[in-house]
Design a protein around this motif. Structure first.
Motif, PDB file in Angstrom:
ATOM      1  N   ARG A   1      10.687 -18.477   4.967  1.00 51.55           N
ATOM      2  CA  ARG A   1      11.320 -17.168   4.899  1.00 51.55           C
ATOM      3  C   ARG A   1      10.412 -16.055   4.390  1.00 51.55           C
ATOM      4  N   GLU A   2       9.787 -16.272   3.240  1.00 55.28           N
ATOM      5  CA  GLU A   2       8.977 -15.195   2.668  1.00 55.28           C
ATOM      6  C   GLU A   2       7.818 -14.825   3.579  1.00 55.28           C
ATOM      7  N   ASN A   3       7.264 -15.830   4.285  1.00 52.66           N
ATOM      8  CA  ASN A   3       6.195 -15.547   5.234  1.00 52.66           C
ATOM      9  C   ASN A   3       6.720 -14.769   6.435  1.00 52.66           C
ATOM     10  N   CYS A   4       7.928 -15.115   6.879  1.00 51.43           N
ATOM     11  CA  CYS A   4       8.526 -14.423   8.014  1.00 51.43           C
ATOM     12  C   CYS A   4       8.769 -12.949   7.693  1.00 51.43           C
ATOM     13  N   VAL A   5       9.323 -12.699   6.540  1.00 50.78           N
ATOM     14  CA  VAL A   5       9.574 -11.314   6.127  1.00 50.78           C
ATOM     15  C   VAL A   5       8.256 -10.542   6.078  1.00 50.78           C
ATOM     16  N   ARG A   6       7.246 -11.158   5.500  1.00 47.67           N
ATOM     17  CA  ARG A   6       5.945 -10.493   5.390  1.00 47.67           C
ATOM     18  C   ARG A   6       5.331 -10.229   6.763  1.00 47.67           C
ATOM     19  N   THR A   7       5.415 -11.194   7.654  1.00 47.46           N
ATOM     20  CA  THR A   7       4.832 -11.031   8.986  1.00 47.46           C
ATOM     21  C   THR A   7       5.553  -9.962   9.788  1.00 47.46           C
ATOM     22  N   LEU A   8       6.881  -9.966   9.745  1.00 48.48           N
ATOM     23  CA  LEU A   8       7.639  -8.953  10.472  1.00 48.48           C
ATOM     24  C   LEU A   8       7.378  -7.555   9.916  1.00 48.48           C
ATOM     25  N   ARG A   9       7.249  -7.447   8.614  1.00 47.11           N
ATOM     26  CA  ARG A   9       6.912  -6.146   8.022  1.00 47.11           C
ATOM     27  C   ARG A   9       5.519  -5.696   8.443  1.00 47.11           C
ATOM     28  N   ARG A  10       4.579  -6.651   8.481  1.00 43.20           N
ATOM     29  CA  ARG A  10       3.207  -6.303   8.824  1.00 43.20           C
ATOM     30  C   ARG A  10       3.113  -5.748  10.245  1.00 43.20           C
ATOM     31  N   LEU A  11       3.985  -6.225  11.138  1.00 46.85           N
ATOM     32  CA  LEU A  11       3.945  -5.729  12.513  1.00 46.85           C
ATOM     33  C   LEU A  11       4.165  -4.221  12.565  1.00 46.85           C
ATOM     34  N   ARG A  12       4.963  -3.705  11.652  1.00 45.47           N
ATOM     35  CA  ARG A  12       5.201  -2.253  11.610  1.00 45.47           C
ATOM     36  C   ARG A  12       3.914  -1.495  11.276  1.00 45.47           C
ATOM     37  N   THR A  13       3.044  -2.122  10.471  1.00 47.11           N
ATOM     38  CA  THR A  13       1.776  -1.493  10.089  1.00 47.11           C
ATOM     39  C   THR A  13       0.713  -1.686  11.155  1.00 47.11           C
ATOM     40  N   VAL A  14       0.634  -2.891  11.700  1.00 43.88           N
ATOM     41  CA  VAL A  14      -0.383  -3.201  12.703  1.00 43.88           C
ATOM     42  C   VAL A  14      -0.159  -2.405  13.988  1.00 43.88           C
ATOM     43  N   PHE A  15       1.115  -2.220  14.330  1.00 45.36           N
ATOM     44  CA  PHE A  15       1.482  -1.462  15.534  1.00 45.36           C
ATOM     45  C   PHE A  15       2.276  -0.231  15.080  1.00 45.36           C
ATOM     46  N   PRO A  16       1.599   0.813  14.642  1.00 43.35           N
ATOM     47  CA  PRO A  16       2.276   1.948  13.987  1.00 43.35           C
ATOM     48  C   PRO A  16       3.223   2.716  14.896  1.00 43.35           C
ATOM     49  N   ASN A  17       3.070   2.607  16.209  1.00 41.06           N
ATOM     50  CA  ASN A  17       3.918   3.363  17.132  1.00 41.06           C
ATOM     51  C   ASN A  17       4.903   2.479  17.895  1.00 41.06           C
ATOM     52  N   VAL A  18       5.129   1.280  17.392  1.00 42.46           N
ATOM     53  CA  VAL A  18       6.032   0.371  18.076  1.00 42.46           C
ATOM     54  C   VAL A  18       7.460   0.919  18.043  1.00 42.46           C
ATOM     55  N   LYS A  19       8.133   0.842  19.178  1.00 37.71           N
ATOM     56  CA  LYS A  19       9.526   1.279  19.275  1.00 37.71           C
ATOM     57  C   LYS A  19      10.483   0.106  19.437  1.00 37.71           C
ATOM     58  N   ASN A  20       9.975  -0.988  20.027  1.00 40.93           N
ATOM     59  CA  ASN A  20      10.814  -2.161  20.252  1.00 40.93           C
ATOM     60  C   ASN A  20       9.993  -3.430  20.038  1.00 40.93           C
ATOM     61  N   LEU A  21      10.633  -4.402  19.420  1.00 39.17           N
ATOM     62  CA  LEU A  21      10.079  -5.746  19.286  1.00 39.17           C
ATOM     63  C   LEU A  21      11.066  -6.691  19.960  1.00 39.17           C
ATOM     64  N   VAL A  22      10.628  -7.361  21.027  1.00 34.82           N
ATOM     65  CA  VAL A  22      11.488  -8.326  21.706  1.00 34.82           C
ATOM     66  C   VAL A  22      11.039  -9.718  21.287  1.00 34.82           C
ATOM     67  N   LEU A  23      11.935 -10.436  20.643  1.00 31.80           N
ATOM     68  CA  LEU A  23      11.640 -11.722  20.023  1.00 31.80           C
ATOM     69  C   LEU A  23      12.524 -12.788  20.649  1.00 31.80           C
TER      70      LEU A  23
ATOM     71  N   GLU B   1      15.949  -7.225   5.978  1.00 32.47           N
ATOM     72  CA  GLU B   1      14.979  -7.275   4.888  1.00 32.47           C
ATOM     73  C   GLU B   1      13.558  -7.013   5.393  1.00 32.47           C
ATOM     74  N   SER B   2      13.318  -7.335   6.645  1.00 31.87           N
ATOM     75  CA  SER B   2      11.980  -7.192   7.227  1.00 31.87           C
ATOM     76  C   SER B   2      11.739  -5.819   7.842  1.00 31.87           C
ATOM     77  N   GLY B   3      12.739  -4.954   7.812  1.00 34.97           N
ATOM     78  CA  GLY B   3      12.560  -3.611   8.337  1.00 34.97           C
ATOM     79  C   GLY B   3      12.898  -3.455   9.805  1.00 34.97           C
ATOM     80  N   TRP B   4      13.742  -4.356  10.341  1.00 32.64           N
ATOM     81  CA  TRP B   4      14.136  -4.283  11.728  1.00 32.64           C
ATOM     82  C   TRP B   4      15.656  -4.396  11.837  1.00 32.64           C
ATOM     83  N   ARG B   5      16.189  -3.861  12.908  1.00 38.76           N
ATOM     84  CA  ARG B   5      17.606  -4.044  13.188  1.00 38.76           C
ATOM     85  C   ARG B   5      17.760  -4.540  14.626  1.00 38.76           C
ATOM     86  N   CYS B   6      18.807  -5.307  14.860  1.00 44.82           N
ATOM     87  CA  CYS B   6      19.048  -5.856  16.193  1.00 44.82           C
ATOM     88  C   CYS B   6      19.775  -4.816  17.040  1.00 44.82           C
ATOM     89  N   ALA B   7      19.078  -4.305  18.073  1.00 45.60           N
ATOM     90  CA  ALA B   7      19.683  -3.320  18.972  1.00 45.60           C
ATOM     91  C   ALA B   7      20.454  -3.996  20.103  1.00 45.60           C
TER      92      ALA B   7
END
Length: 334
Positions: free
Chosen positions: A243-265, A309-315
């Motif tokens: 869990r803690e790694n997942c939260v960290r990784t999902l948060r990091r995606l917001r930084t690595v891809f600063p202009n991301v609008k959608n994440l399809v998982l 918690e990871s900074g994403w919402r399910c659209a």
């Protein structure tokens, strides 16, 4: 012999033969035999052996193994094969068999040494990254891409980055579908990168599709990531956990891809509420492999619990019946 003894003998035979047939399905797909049966409806075994430079007796042995589970039917002289009652299901799920026997075969054939603590040192589990990429390409194309396409139909996409791109099938497909987009495939495995390069070159997309060999779990910003507005990740999200790694990784995606609008998982979850005999296709193999590797698999509820918690919402989302306990989420920055 008593009826119960006959039943027990048949049970053991079916279990044993099923293991052989699993390898035969994978091999028949890799050799092109399944595709020819699908397209032609009948195969002359000797003729096939000549055309594909395969050993005729060995090929016949493979076909007999397929017939043991009614994947094919052999004629009385064992000269021709045609699809059997089980062919349609086996053809649909061939990627799972390839993942199991070709991609993870060494793990199962050396299973005792993967369980004894004394042997669980260093790189004690080896899997065939190329075979897994090919298998996952088929699995994703068959079961995950249709709902994926539904979720992105109305999206305006400029640049897409595919995490764990495997064979690059998804980004090649997207680049072909939408000529205006650029794509980046990211994978840590050399075998996957090799398969991706072949696919991109074959599609003539080298100018629009690039590859980065990088660890998705430890990405850092790059210049080429700045324009990415869609990030996709299929069949490797469970690698983000625990869990803690997942939260960290999902948060990091917001930084690595600063202009991301959608994440399809899209991913497969740990089963819940099942007893041993009730496991559906793939789930038991998926959970056994990751259990041996001591890799945590989240349930669907656990996945849902980390998003906010990871900074994403399910659209939007789609649930998938096969593989069981699978989903495709479209997430947006919260």
């Amino acid at each position: 012999m008593a009826t119960t003894e006959l039943d027990e003998a048949r049970y053991c035979a079916d279990t044993f033969n099923g293991a052989i047939a699993s390898a035969a399905i994978s091999a028949a797909w890799e050799l092109g035999l399944l595709d020819e049966l699908e397209q032609q409806g009948v195969v002359d075994i000797a003729d096939y052996a000549r055309r594909h430079d395969t050993h005729p007796e060995a090929l016949l042995t493979l076909v007999v193994a397929l017939s043991s589970r009614h994947v094919v039917d052999l004629d009385a002289d064992r000269t021709t094969a045609k699809p059997g009652a089980g062919f349609r299901s086996a053809y649909l799920t061939k990627g799972f068999f390839h993942w199991l026997t070709r991609g993870c075969g060494e793990l199962f054939t050396t299973l005792p040494t993967k369980i004894k603590n004394a042997d669980r040192v260093g790189t004690y589990v080896r899997r065939d990254a190329r075979a897994i990429s090919v298998a996952c390409r088929n699995i994703a194309r068959t079961f995950f891409d249709p709902p994926f396409r539904e979720l992105i139909d109305d999206l305006d996409i400029g640049t897409v980055a595919d995490l764990g791109c495997g064979s690059a099938d998804r980004i090649v497909w997207l680049a072909g579908l939408r000529p205006q987009i650029d794509a980046i495939g990211i994978d840590v495995a050399e075998g996957a990168i090799a398969v991706s390069k072949e696919a991109i070159a074959q599609a003539g997309l080298e100018e629009r599709v690039s590859l980065v060999q990088d660890d998705v779990l430890n990405l850092t910003p790059r210049e080429e990531y700045a324009d990415v507005d869609l990030v996709t990740c299929f069949l490797m999200g469970h690698d983000f956990w625990p869990r803690e790694n997942c939260v960290r990784t999902l948060r990091r995606l917001r930084t690595v891809f600063p202009n991301v609008k959608n994440l399809v998982l899209g991913d497969t979850c740990r089963s819940t509420g099942l007893a041993g005999p009730d496991y559906p296709m793939f789930s038991l193999g998926f959970e056994t492999v990751h259990g041996v590797m001591d890799q945590f698999l989240p349930s669907l509820d656990e996945w849902t619990s980390v998003l906010e918690e990871s900074g994403w919402r399910c659209a939007d989302r789609r649930m998938i019946d096969l593989p069981a306990f699978s989903f495709v989420y479209r997430l947006t920055p919260a």
